[in-house]
Design an enzyme around this catalytic site. Structure first.
Site, short mmCIF file in Angstrom:
data_model
loop_
_atom_site.label_atom_id
_atom_site.label_comp_id
_atom_site.label_asym_id
_atom_site.label_seq_id
_atom_site.Cartn_x
_atom_site.Cartn_y
_atom_site.Cartn_z
CE LYS A 1 -12.41 -1.55 -9.86
NZ LYS A 1 -10.90 -1.73 -8.79
CG ASN B 1 -8.15 -4.88 -2.22
OD1 ASN B 1 -9.80 -4.75 -3.49
ND2 ASN B 1 -7.63 -3.51 -2.07
CB THR C 1 -13.87 0.00 1.65
OG1 THR C 1 -14.73 0.36 0.54
CG2 THR C 1 -14.30 -1.61 1.31
CE1 TYR D 1 -13.97 2.07 -9.18
CE2 TYR D 1 -15.86 1.54 -8.89
CZ TYR D 1 -14.55 1.03 -8.57
OH TYR D 1 -15.06 0.15 -7.89
CG ASP E 1 -2.07 1.10 1.11
OD1 ASP E 1 -3.05 0.37 0.60
OD2 ASP E 1 -1.94 2.15 0.79
CB SER F 1 -15.93 -2.89 -9.47
OG SER F 1 -17.57 -2.06 -9.43
#
Length: 260
Positions: free
Chosen positions: A161, A93, A192, A157, A42, A144
């Site tokens: 995806k 991820n 999240t 997005y 990360d 997604s």
């Protein structure tokens, strides 16, 4: 966490990107619980440190990288090899989003979403594949439902995806003969850090839950369980799969219920 090296993934080495929170953190912990050694990758060092608190030190290593940069994405893979001597699973991820239509979004918004969501997965996969071919390993991508159908108000997005979905299929075709499986999960809205603002909007949340047949929001642990399954020997003949993990939301065709 009690260190226990027995389990489905004992002696296996896993790299999880975007591991500091949400789905990535839950996935790293799930693999650890199954006996794996994990590289937690990360760019947020402080959050990653907190996420790793209590993880077995002999089977966990942090790697602070910007996945959108090819040289840094490769460093996650190099860390796995240097620390644990092999690589068996790559979980792509790391992700980001921005709301709005393309009329609302800037060129900089586009470049950022593409860099994290598409470039990051592509660069990590490219660096990992020679080692996954050697180990007979696999890749699991976090795509997604936004990559399999369109959403209102999140064009960039959706585009990114959708690319991850077809990247998964292309890699599965190209590297199946090498013994490498490549699959993706497709979450619906999951609770999240990235969706905290949505969770605070009761009107939106009520509409969302009413559209989900299981009548609840996805949790990071739901996604982690699906990722770990796809990486396991139990999924040994599954490759190129685009698995909805969405409470059934994509089972419908979008029409409202017919009147009784």
């Amino acid at each position: 966490m009690t260190d226990n090296v027995s389990g489905t993934f004992a002696d296996k080495v896993v790299v999880v990107t975007g591991a500091a929170s949400g789905i990535g953190k839950a996935t790293a912990l799930k693999f650890l619980s199954q006996g794996a050694s994990v590289v937690w990758s990360d760019q947020d060092e402080d959050t990653l440190k907190d996420a790793m608190a209590g993880a077995p030190e002999d089977r966990s290593v942090a790697c602070i990288v910007d996945q959108s940069q090819a040289s840094e994405a490769a460093r996650s893979i190099e860390t796995a090899l240097e620390r644990f001597g092999r690589l068996d699973v790559l979980v792509n991820n790391a992700g980001t989003t921005v709301l709005g239509t393309i009329l609302d979004n800037s060129v900089e918004d586009w470049h950022r979403v593409v860099a994290v969501n598409i470039d990051g997965a592509l660069f990590s996969s490219k660096a990992a594949l020679p080692h996954l071919i050697k180990s007979g390993g696999c890749i699991v991508n976090t795509a997604s439902v936004s990559g399999t159908g369109g959403d209102w108000n999140t064009t960039l997005y959706n585009v990114s995806k959708g690319a991850v979905v077809n990247m998964t299929r292309a890699l599965a075709l190209a590297h199946g003969p090498d013994g490498v499986r490549v699959n993706a999960i497709c979450p619906s809205v999951t609770h999240t850090g990235m969706t905290d603002g949505m969770m605070d909007n009761k009107e939106y949340l009520d509409k969302l839950v009413s559209a989900i047949p299981l009548r609840r929001i996805g949790q990071p642990e739901d996604m982690a369980s699906a990722i770990v399954f796809l990486a396991s020997d139990a999924a040994g003949f599954i490759s190129g799969a685009i698995l909805p993990v969405d409470g059934g939301i994509t089972a419908g065709n979008g029409q409202p219920p017919f009147p009784s």
